[in-house]
Design an enzyme around this catalytic site. Structure first.
Site, PDB file in Angstrom:
ATOM      1  N   LEU A 106      76.706  61.914  86.080  1.00 45.21           N
ATOM      2  CA  LEU A 106      77.002  62.738  84.700  1.00 45.21           C
ATOM      3  C   LEU A 106      78.486  63.327  84.613  1.00 45.21           C
ATOM      4  O   LEU A 106      78.967  63.053  86.113  1.00 45.21           O
ATOM      5  CB  LEU A 106      76.211  63.970  84.846  1.00 45.21           C
ATOM      6  CG  LEU A 106      74.806  64.380  84.444  1.00 45.21           C
ATOM      7  CD1 LEU A 106      73.739  65.596  85.199  1.00 45.21           C
ATOM      8  CD2 LEU A 106      74.126  63.599  83.271  1.00 45.21           C
ATOM      9  N   ASP A 107      79.037  63.282  83.930  1.00 48.43           N
ATOM     10  CA  ASP A 107      80.579  63.678  83.846  1.00 48.43           C
ATOM     11  C   ASP A 107      80.690  65.279  84.462  1.00 48.43           C
ATOM     12  O   ASP A 107      79.188  65.918  85.038  1.00 48.43           O
ATOM     13  CB  ASP A 107      80.930  63.844  82.637  1.00 48.43           C
ATOM     14  CG  ASP A 107      80.382  62.590  82.009  1.00 48.43           C
ATOM     15  OD1 ASP A 107      81.196  61.446  82.888  1.00 48.43           O
ATOM     16  OD2 ASP A 107      80.805  62.558  80.570  1.00 48.43           O
ATOM     17  N   LYS A 108      81.612  65.511  85.148  1.00 46.84           N
ATOM     18  CA  LYS A 108      82.049  66.618  86.033  1.00 46.84           C
ATOM     19  C   LYS A 108      82.369  67.635  85.136  1.00 46.84           C
ATOM     20  O   LYS A 108      81.402  68.717  85.861  1.00 46.84           O
ATOM     21  CB  LYS A 108      83.481  66.119  86.508  1.00 46.84           C
ATOM     22  CG  LYS A 108      83.323  67.316  86.785  1.00 46.84           C
ATOM     23  CD  LYS A 108      85.176  67.160  87.801  1.00 46.84           C
ATOM     24  CE  LYS A 108      85.646  68.656  88.775  1.00 46.84           C
ATOM     25  NZ  LYS A 108      87.168  68.419  89.195  1.00 46.84           N
TER      26      LYS A 108
END
Length: 115
Positions: A106-108
């Site tokens: 998952l993206d930051k």
């Protein structure tokens, strides 16, 4: 865990829990990995009954009963990486006593379920 088929050496080493596949390849490139007493090469295969040593230590893959699965609602700001140099990495966030690594990414700036 392994049947009569062979497994790539870096996968075999990483499944022992000592390092990632990438790190396993580095150990092989540095000449620190032996299969049945012979220096290994990147891409070698490991079959059932083979003896694998990394830095002189006997390596055995973990049994399926030894695996730990953690379901985490990853908050915004945590990075889905095992790189210790990355601030706010998921491994430091979870603080588990055994080596873990995320399945998926998952993206930051995203939050959500990650294993």
């Amino acid at each position: 865990m392994y049947n009569n088929s062979s497994t790539r050496l870096n996968k075999y080493i990483s499944e022992s829990g000592i390092c990632s596949r990438r790190d396993a390849d580095r150990f092989v490139e540095q000449g620190n990995v032996y299969i049945n007493g012979k220096r290994a090469s990147v891409g070698d295969q490991v079959a059932a009954g083979d003896v694998v040593k990394v830095n002189g230590q006997l390596i055995e893959p973990r049994e399926p009963d030894d695996f730990i699965f953690i379901a985490l609602n990853k908050p915004v700001g945590i990075v889905s990486t095992t790189e210790s140099s990355e601030k706010n990495n998921i491994v430091d966030f979870v603080r588990h006593s055994v080596r873990i690594f995320p399945i998926g990414r998952l993206d930051k700036d995203s939050q959500g379920l990650i294993f």
